[in-house]
Write a protein that holds these residues in place. Structure first.
Motif, PDB file in Angstrom:
ATOM      1  N   ASP A  96       0.828  -1.198   0.000  1.00 46.82           N
ATOM      2  CA  ASP A  96       0.000   0.000   0.000  1.00 46.82           C
ATOM      3  C   ASP A  96       0.869   1.257   0.000  1.00 46.82           C
ATOM      4  O   ASP A  96       2.103   1.187   0.061  1.00 46.82           O
ATOM      5  CB  ASP A  96      -1.042  -0.033   1.133  1.00 46.82           C
ATOM      6  CG  ASP A  96      -0.450   0.123   2.519  1.00 46.82           C
ATOM      7  OD1 ASP A  96       0.296   1.096   2.752  1.00 46.82           O
ATOM      8  OD2 ASP A  96      -0.757  -0.724   3.398  1.00 46.82           O
ATOM      9  N   HIS A  97       0.198   2.419  -0.064  1.00 40.56           N
ATOM     10  CA  HIS A  97       0.933   3.655  -0.323  1.00 40.56           C
ATOM     11  C   HIS A  97       1.803   4.117   0.843  1.00 40.56           C
ATOM     12  O   HIS A  97       2.647   5.017   0.668  1.00 40.56           O
ATOM     13  CB  HIS A  97      -0.032   4.766  -0.775  1.00 40.56           C
ATOM     14  CG  HIS A  97       0.489   5.570  -1.930  1.00 40.56           C
ATOM     15  ND1 HIS A  97      -0.313   6.322  -2.762  1.00 40.56           N
ATOM     16  CD2 HIS A  97       1.753   5.728  -2.392  1.00 40.56           C
ATOM     17  CE1 HIS A  97       0.457   6.918  -3.675  1.00 40.56           C
ATOM     18  NE2 HIS A  97       1.706   6.577  -3.468  1.00 40.56           N
ATOM     19  N   ALA A  98       1.639   3.497   2.023  1.00 37.33           N
ATOM     20  CA  ALA A  98       2.538   3.836   3.125  1.00 37.33           C
ATOM     21  C   ALA A  98       3.989   3.557   2.740  1.00 37.33           C
ATOM     22  O   ALA A  98       4.915   4.138   3.309  1.00 37.33           O
ATOM     23  CB  ALA A  98       2.155   3.053   4.388  1.00 37.33           C
ATOM     24  N   LEU A 121       6.212  13.048  -8.773  1.00 35.42           N
ATOM     25  CA  LEU A 121       4.946  13.016  -9.503  1.00 35.42           C
ATOM     26  C   LEU A 121       4.035  12.008  -8.816  1.00 35.42           C
ATOM     27  O   LEU A 121       4.378  10.827  -8.713  1.00 35.42           O
ATOM     28  CB  LEU A 121       5.174  12.617 -10.969  1.00 35.42           C
ATOM     29  CG  LEU A 121       3.906  12.509 -11.834  1.00 35.42           C
ATOM     30  CD1 LEU A 121       3.181  13.849 -11.941  1.00 35.42           C
ATOM     31  CD2 LEU A 121       4.258  11.972 -13.228  1.00 35.42           C
ATOM     32  N   TRP A 122       2.886  12.489  -8.312  1.00 35.80           N
ATOM     33  CA  TRP A 122       1.972  11.685  -7.500  1.00 35.80           C
ATOM     34  C   TRP A 122       0.704  11.422  -8.307  1.00 35.80           C
ATOM     35  O   TRP A 122      -0.087  12.339  -8.540  1.00 35.80           O
ATOM     36  CB  TRP A 122       1.653  12.462  -6.214  1.00 35.80           C
ATOM     37  CG  TRP A 122       1.110  11.641  -5.089  1.00 35.80           C
ATOM     38  CD1 TRP A 122      -0.200  11.519  -4.716  1.00 35.80           C
ATOM     39  CD2 TRP A 122       1.869  10.846  -4.166  1.00 35.80           C
ATOM     40  NE1 TRP A 122      -0.295  10.679  -3.616  1.00 35.80           N
ATOM     41  CE2 TRP A 122       0.961  10.263  -3.267  1.00 35.80           C
ATOM     42  CE3 TRP A 122       3.237  10.575  -4.034  1.00 35.80           C
ATOM     43  CZ2 TRP A 122       1.369   9.421  -2.229  1.00 35.80           C
ATOM     44  CZ3 TRP A 122       3.642   9.739  -3.010  1.00 35.80           C
ATOM     45  CH2 TRP A 122       2.727   9.172  -2.116  1.00 35.80           C
ATOM     46  N   LEU A 123       0.532  10.185  -8.791  1.00 35.78           N
ATOM     47  CA  LEU A 123      -0.624   9.813  -9.615  1.00 35.78           C
ATOM     48  C   LEU A 123      -1.608   9.084  -8.721  1.00 35.78           C
ATOM     49  O   LEU A 123      -1.371   7.928  -8.331  1.00 35.78           O
ATOM     50  CB  LEU A 123      -0.174   8.908 -10.781  1.00 35.78           C
ATOM     51  CG  LEU A 123       0.930   9.478 -11.681  1.00 35.78           C
ATOM     52  CD1 LEU A 123       1.420   8.413 -12.673  1.00 35.78           C
ATOM     53  CD2 LEU A 123       0.423  10.705 -12.439  1.00 35.78           C
ATOM     54  N   ASP A 124      -2.722   9.726  -8.351  1.00 27.68           N
ATOM     55  CA  ASP A 124      -3.533   9.230  -7.246  1.00 27.68           C
ATOM     56  C   ASP A 124      -4.891   9.927  -7.245  1.00 27.68           C
ATOM     57  O   ASP A 124      -4.995  11.082  -7.677  1.00 27.68           O
ATOM     58  CB  ASP A 124      -2.789   9.558  -5.930  1.00 27.68           C
ATOM     59  CG  ASP A 124      -3.212   8.699  -4.747  1.00 27.68           C
ATOM     60  OD1 ASP A 124      -4.373   8.302  -4.675  1.00 27.68           O
ATOM     61  OD2 ASP A 124      -2.346   8.468  -3.872  1.00 27.68           O
ATOM     62  N   ALA A 125      -5.922   9.230  -6.756  1.00 31.05           N
ATOM     63  CA  ALA A 125      -7.203   9.902  -6.493  1.00 31.05           C
ATOM     64  C   ALA A 125      -7.087  10.803  -5.272  1.00 31.05           C
ATOM     65  O   ALA A 125      -7.873  11.740  -5.105  1.00 31.05           O
ATOM     66  CB  ALA A 125      -8.299   8.864  -6.250  1.00 31.05           C
ATOM     67  N   THR A 127      -4.744  12.998  -2.165  1.00 30.68           N
ATOM     68  CA  THR A 127      -3.541  13.808  -1.988  1.00 30.68           C
ATOM     69  C   THR A 127      -2.581  13.213  -0.953  1.00 30.68           C
ATOM     70  O   THR A 127      -1.423  13.591  -0.910  1.00 30.68           O
ATOM     71  CB  THR A 127      -3.909  15.247  -1.557  1.00 30.68           C
ATOM     72  OG1 THR A 127      -4.798  15.187  -0.430  1.00 30.68           O
ATOM     73  CG2 THR A 127      -4.588  15.991  -2.695  1.00 30.68           C
ATOM     74  N   ASP A 128      -3.063  12.302  -0.101  1.00 28.51           N
ATOM     75  CA  ASP A 128      -2.224  11.653   0.914  1.00 28.51           C
ATOM     76  C   ASP A 128      -1.377  12.668   1.680  1.00 28.51           C
ATOM     77  O   ASP A 128      -0.174  12.500   1.878  1.00 28.51           O
ATOM     78  CB  ASP A 128      -1.355  10.551   0.274  1.00 28.51           C
ATOM     79  CG  ASP A 128      -2.209   9.396  -0.250  1.00 28.51           C
ATOM     80  OD1 ASP A 128      -3.385   9.272   0.149  1.00 28.51           O
ATOM     81  OD2 ASP A 128      -1.708   8.602  -1.075  1.00 28.51           O
ATOM     82  N   PHE A 129      -2.056  13.740   2.148  1.00 26.65           N
ATOM     83  CA  PHE A 129      -1.370  14.869   2.776  1.00 26.65           C
ATOM     84  C   PHE A 129      -1.724  15.002   4.252  1.00 26.65           C
ATOM     85  O   PHE A 129      -1.603  16.062   4.846  1.00 26.65           O
ATOM     86  CB  PHE A 129      -1.707  16.166   2.016  1.00 26.65           C
ATOM     87  CG  PHE A 129      -0.627  17.206   2.078  1.00 26.65           C
ATOM     88  CD1 PHE A 129       0.606  16.977   1.473  1.00 26.65           C
ATOM     89  CD2 PHE A 129      -0.817  18.414   2.735  1.00 26.65           C
ATOM     90  CE1 PHE A 129       1.620  17.924   1.525  1.00 26.65           C
ATOM     91  CE2 PHE A 129       0.190  19.375   2.792  1.00 26.65           C
ATOM     92  CZ  PHE A 129       1.409  19.129   2.183  1.00 26.65           C
ATOM     93  N   LEU A 225       2.694   5.708  -8.435  1.00 27.28           N
ATOM     94  CA  LEU A 225       1.453   5.373  -9.145  1.00 27.28           C
ATOM     95  C   LEU A 225       0.540   4.546  -8.245  1.00 27.28           C
ATOM     96  O   LEU A 225       0.816   3.381  -7.957  1.00 27.28           O
ATOM     97  CB  LEU A 225       1.779   4.602 -10.440  1.00 27.28           C
ATOM     98  CG  LEU A 225       0.601   3.982 -11.202  1.00 27.28           C
ATOM     99  CD1 LEU A 225      -0.434   5.031 -11.599  1.00 27.28           C
ATOM    100  CD2 LEU A 225       1.103   3.220 -12.433  1.00 27.28           C
ATOM    101  N   ASP A 226      -0.541   5.188  -7.802  1.00 27.76           N
ATOM    102  CA  ASP A 226      -1.549   4.528  -6.972  1.00 27.76           C
ATOM    103  C   ASP A 226      -2.609   3.949  -7.917  1.00 27.76           C
ATOM    104  O   ASP A 226      -3.080   4.649  -8.823  1.00 27.76           O
ATOM    105  CB  ASP A 226      -2.158   5.601  -6.038  1.00 27.76           C
ATOM    106  CG  ASP A 226      -3.156   5.051  -5.012  1.00 27.76           C
ATOM    107  OD1 ASP A 226      -3.909   4.127  -5.349  1.00 27.76           O
ATOM    108  OD2 ASP A 226      -3.188   5.591  -3.889  1.00 27.76           O
ATOM    109  N   VAL A 227      -2.984   2.676  -7.716  1.00 29.82           N
ATOM    110  CA  VAL A 227      -3.991   2.047  -8.582  1.00 29.82           C
ATOM    111  C   VAL A 227      -5.261   2.892  -8.664  1.00 29.82           C
ATOM    112  O   VAL A 227      -5.906   2.965  -9.720  1.00 29.82           O
ATOM    113  CB  VAL A 227      -4.320   0.615  -8.090  1.00 29.82           C
ATOM    114  CG1 VAL A 227      -5.540   0.055  -8.815  1.00 29.82           C
ATOM    115  CG2 VAL A 227      -3.128  -0.310  -8.279  1.00 29.82           C
TER     116      VAL A 227
HETATM  117 MN    MN Z   1      -2.325   7.042  -2.442  1.00 30.56          MN
END
Ligand code: MN
Ligand code: ARG
Ligand code: MN
Ligand code: MN
Length: 307
Positions: A96-98, A121-125, A127-129, A225-227
């Motif tokens: 996972d994105h962690a 470059l963050w490709l994601d639905a 923002t994981d902020f 790249l997040d699915v």
């Molecule tokens: Mn993510």
């Protein structure tokens, strides 16, 4: 450049078990073979192993699996930094994105030592902020960009080696932002290409603007790249689906343009949950996208200039 595949069966960043099977799914979907067929030298380093856990705790009681995520952060950072130093292009098969807490930390250590700026470059639905204090869900996969950008509130974590200034971070595909993330993002100069921007402008102009900055600075470029960047209709194998994501062609176009730029120096493949897949279609799509990232073209004789 040789490619190093790093298996990262990280499942500590969220509560929907299954991402630990991601590296196996990428192997079954023949990621290494497809890269080899494109002419690359590929080494599969196998799966990283979680080190003994600390007793770290967080004042936010919602935070889930902090010691596990800290352990993964450490081994991923070391592995990615070592591969980059050896001149390899690391591709992290998540997980996972962690895992990006660690992979980008390793890339940042290497870039600092090499005296080059690191771009993200963050490709994601998403923002994981979040920080560990602001997260409501307690799922640490929602925190890596805040860590990378140098937000405080990560007291249990090692300090991020060389925080990436917001102007060097670019997001694509955004369509789910929590209120605390939104408030924090207003203080950072991150290029947030949400789905509205992509609807209006397409992917080419915003991506070109970012890649021009990377090239002008002789930067290194980490792509995450997040699915769930992809529309759930084409990529169902993810625990955090959000409608209205990137289409098949938008996603391939991003990957093709990245390849033509020649700028990407490391890559995360995250959030694939094979337990949620339909006959492997999401794993296969991700392998195809990596093919476009690493040079597969529909028609090789057409010369396109992308600068
Ligand atoms: Mn993510
Ligand atoms: N913002 C939400 C949260 O913090 C969702 C995060 C989803 N992140 C991801 N990497 N899929 O829980
Ligand atoms: Mn996401
Ligand atoms: Mn997941």
């Amino acid at each position: 450049t040789g490619i190093s595949l790093i298996g990262a069966p990280v499942d500590s960043g969220q509560r929907n078990r299954g991402c630990l099977m991601g590296p196996a799914a990428y192997r079954v979907a023949r990621l290494a073979e497809s890269l080899h067929d494109l002419g690359h030298q590929v080494r599969d380093l196998g799966d990283l192993v979680l080190p003994p856990l600390s007793g770290a705790t967080c004042t936010n009681p919602a935070v889930d699996q902090l010691p596990e995520t800290l352990g993964w952060t450490q081994v991923l950072s070391d592995s990615v930094a070592a591969e980059l130093s050896a001149g390899q292009l690391p591709i992290i098969m998540g997980g996972d994105h962690a895992l990006a807490l660690g992979s980008v930390s390793g890339a940042a250590r290497h870039a600092a030592a090499a005296g080059r700026p690191l771009f993200l470059l963050w490709l994601d639905a998403h923002t994981d902020f979040h920080t560990p204090l602001s997260t409501v869900s307690g799922n640490l996969h929602g925190t890596p960009v805040a860590y990378i950008a140098g937000r405080q509130d990560f007291d249990a974590f090692p300090p991020f080696p060389a925080p990436i200034p917001g102007e060097r971070i670019c997001m694509f595909g955004i369509r789910s932002v929590d209120p605390a993330e939104h408030a924090a993002l207003l203080k950072f100069d991150i290029a947030i290409n949400d789905m509205r921007v992509l609807d209006e402008q397409g992917v080419v102009a915003p991506l070109r603007a970012f890649l021009d900055k990377v090239r002008a600075a002789n930067g290194m470029l980490h792509v995450s790249l997040d699915v769930d960047f992809l529309d759930p209709s084409i990529a169902p194998a993810v625990g955090t689906t959000v409608p209205g994501g990137a289409t098949f062609r938008e996603a391939h176009l991003v990957c093709e343009l990245l390849h033509e730029s020649g700028l990407m120096t490391s890559l995360d493949l995250v959030e694939l949950n094979p337990f949620l897949d339909e006959r492997g279609r999401t794993a296969k799509l991700m392998v195809d996208l990596v093919g476009s990232l690493m040079g597969r073209k529909v028609f090789d004789r057409v010369t396109r200039s992308f600068t």
